[in-house]
Write a protein that holds these residues in place. Structure first.
Motif, PDB file in Angstrom:
ATOM      1  N   THR A   1      30.570 -20.331  30.926  1.00  0.00           N
ATOM      2  CA  THR A   1      30.185 -20.798  29.598  1.00  0.00           C
ATOM      3  C   THR A   1      31.363 -20.757  28.637  1.00  0.00           C
ATOM      4  O   THR A   1      32.217 -19.881  28.705  1.00  0.00           O
ATOM      5  N   LEU A   2      31.393 -21.723  27.726  1.00  0.00           N
ATOM      6  CA  LEU A   2      32.398 -21.745  26.665  1.00  0.00           C
ATOM      7  C   LEU A   2      31.946 -20.886  25.504  1.00  0.00           C
ATOM      8  O   LEU A   2      30.748 -20.785  25.220  1.00  0.00           O
ATOM      9  N   SER A   3      32.879 -20.298  24.802  1.00  0.00           N
ATOM     10  CA  SER A   3      32.577 -19.536  23.596  1.00  0.00           C
ATOM     11  C   SER A   3      33.354 -20.109  22.429  1.00  0.00           C
ATOM     12  O   SER A   3      34.553 -20.390  22.548  1.00  0.00           O
TER      13      SER A   3
ATOM     14  N   ARG B   1      33.456 -13.640  19.853  1.00  0.00           N
ATOM     15  CA  ARG B   1      34.197 -12.603  20.548  1.00  0.00           C
ATOM     16  C   ARG B   1      33.497 -11.264  20.324  1.00  0.00           C
ATOM     17  O   ARG B   1      32.878 -11.029  19.289  1.00  0.00           O
ATOM     18  N   GLU B   2      33.599 -10.433  21.301  1.00  0.00           N
ATOM     19  CA  GLU B   2      32.890  -9.155  21.233  1.00  0.00           C
ATOM     20  C   GLU B   2      33.508  -8.232  20.209  1.00  0.00           C
ATOM     21  O   GLU B   2      32.827  -7.452  19.563  1.00  0.00           O
ATOM     22  N   GLY B   3      34.823  -8.320  20.060  1.00  0.00           N
ATOM     23  CA  GLY B   3      35.495  -7.451  19.104  1.00  0.00           C
ATOM     24  C   GLY B   3      35.879  -6.116  19.712  1.00  0.00           C
ATOM     25  O   GLY B   3      35.247  -5.632  20.638  1.00  0.00           O
ATOM     26  N   ASN B   4      36.926  -5.535  19.183  1.00  0.00           N
ATOM     27  CA  ASN B   4      37.357  -4.220  19.639  1.00  0.00           C
ATOM     28  C   ASN B   4      38.082  -3.530  18.488  1.00  0.00           C
ATOM     29  O   ASN B   4      38.139  -4.056  17.371  1.00  0.00           O
ATOM     30  N   ALA B   5      38.636  -2.365  18.749  1.00  0.00           N
ATOM     31  CA  ALA B   5      39.259  -1.582  17.681  1.00  0.00           C
ATOM     32  C   ALA B   5      40.459  -2.305  17.060  1.00  0.00           C
ATOM     33  O   ALA B   5      40.756  -2.108  15.882  1.00  0.00           O
TER      34      ALA B   5
ATOM     35  N   LYS C   1      27.202  -9.778  18.645  1.00  0.00           N
ATOM     36  CA  LYS C   1      26.121  -9.736  19.628  1.00  0.00           C
ATOM     37  C   LYS C   1      26.236 -10.905  20.601  1.00  0.00           C
ATOM     38  O   LYS C   1      26.095 -10.739  21.813  1.00  0.00           O
ATOM     39  N   PHE C   2      26.486 -12.110  20.067  1.00  0.00           N
ATOM     40  CA  PHE C   2      26.632 -13.278  20.932  1.00  0.00           C
ATOM     41  C   PHE C   2      27.823 -13.108  21.878  1.00  0.00           C
ATOM     42  O   PHE C   2      27.786 -13.525  23.027  1.00  0.00           O
ATOM     43  N   GLY C   3      28.902 -12.513  21.368  1.00  0.00           N
ATOM     44  CA  GLY C   3      30.072 -12.296  22.200  1.00  0.00           C
ATOM     45  C   GLY C   3      29.778 -11.379  23.376  1.00  0.00           C
ATOM     46  O   GLY C   3      30.210 -11.617  24.502  1.00  0.00           O
TER      47      GLY C   3
ATOM     48  N   CYS D   1      29.827 -12.484  27.477  1.00  0.00           N
ATOM     49  CA  CYS D   1      30.546 -11.799  28.552  1.00  0.00           C
ATOM     50  C   CYS D   1      29.608 -11.461  29.703  1.00  0.00           C
ATOM     51  O   CYS D   1      29.961 -11.617  30.875  1.00  0.00           O
ATOM     52  N   LYS D   2      28.403 -11.014  29.375  1.00  0.00           N
ATOM     53  CA  LYS D   2      27.446 -10.639  30.419  1.00  0.00           C
ATOM     54  C   LYS D   2      26.983 -11.852  31.219  1.00  0.00           C
ATOM     55  O   LYS D   2      26.803 -11.776  32.443  1.00  0.00           O
ATOM     56  N   ILE D   3      26.781 -12.977  30.517  1.00  0.00           N
ATOM     57  CA  ILE D   3      26.351 -14.203  31.200  1.00  0.00           C
ATOM     58  C   ILE D   3      27.441 -14.683  32.149  1.00  0.00           C
ATOM     59  O   ILE D   3      27.188 -15.059  33.297  1.00  0.00           O
TER      60      ILE D   3
END
Length: 230
Positions: free
Chosen positions: A112-114, A119-123, A134-136, A140-142
């Protein structure tokens, strides 16, 4: 489309048909688990799976609408009706197995394209929007579910287990953010759909995989798209 034009020019005996349906997800395309309350059923009165003609190769690009669930009715404990990674994998499995049982020799599953904000985000690169965060994570899980499914199915198919037919492969069309931004994937508005240039890069990935790995015709001729840089 880019893919149809390419094969029309280089492999004319390959007949490409596009049976995509906007806003659909794996539940809509499942031969068994489609939702009759969904707008796709309401418009057609039959499963989207029935749109698929007989063929040798199927390319499946589903997952984005599974993540958001915005085209699904509410209720049944699913919020907006989104499809979980577990259900996504089950739906993909049923789609693939039904296609191969009916004679398809190869099924290609696309990652899938995002969009630019998915993006999930990080520190080091936090995602301030909780919804996009949440969508990010779901995205990743999909994607991981698709990759794991293909690897596991091929493992058992190669060993002749469960009468699995056909070949299944995975193409990860999700490029790095730097690649996407450099090549103009997105229009800058946060839209989850790529520009025509983004579509060209996705089509190139698909074409090269089909030409070289599925049809085994050698190195694919260049995928020409004159309006944009390659």
């Amino acid at each position: 489309s880019i893919i149809q034009d390419y094969f029309g020019a280089h492999v004319p005996h390959v007949n490409v048909k596009n049976v995509a349906y906007g806003g659909s997800n794996t539940r809509d395309w499942s031969p068994t688990d489609f939702n009759v309350a969904d707008l796709h059923w309401q418009e057609r009165g039959e499963p989207l799976f029935d749109r698929i003609p007989a063929g040798n190769i199927a390319v499946i690009h589903l997952g984005g609408n599974d993540i958001t669930g915005i085209f699904e009715p509410e209720g049944e404990g699913r919020g907006l009706g989104r499809v979980s990674a577990k259900e996504y994998r089950r739906n993909i499995s049923r789609i693939v197995d039904t296609l191969t049982q009916r004679g398809f020799e190869h099924v290609v599953i696309l990652g899938t394209l995002s969009g630019p904000n998915w993006r999930e985000g990080n520190a080091f690169n936090p995602q301030p929007n909780p919804l996009w965060h949440k969508f990010g994570k779901r995205h990743c899980k999909i994607r991981e579910a698709a990759q794991d499914y293909v690897a596991e199915r091929n493992y058992w198919a190669e060993r002749g287990v469960a009468g699995l037919k056909g070949r299944v492969s995975y193409v990860d069309t999700f490029h790095t953010w730097a690649h996407q931004n450099r090549n103009g994937y997105w229009d800058g508005t946060g839209n989850v759909h790529p520009t025509i240039n983004g579509h060209w890069h996705v089509a190139k990935d698909v074409i090269e995989h089909l030409y070289e790995e599925v049809l085994e015709l050698g190195t694919a001729p260049g995928v020409h798209y004159p309006l944009f840089n390659q």
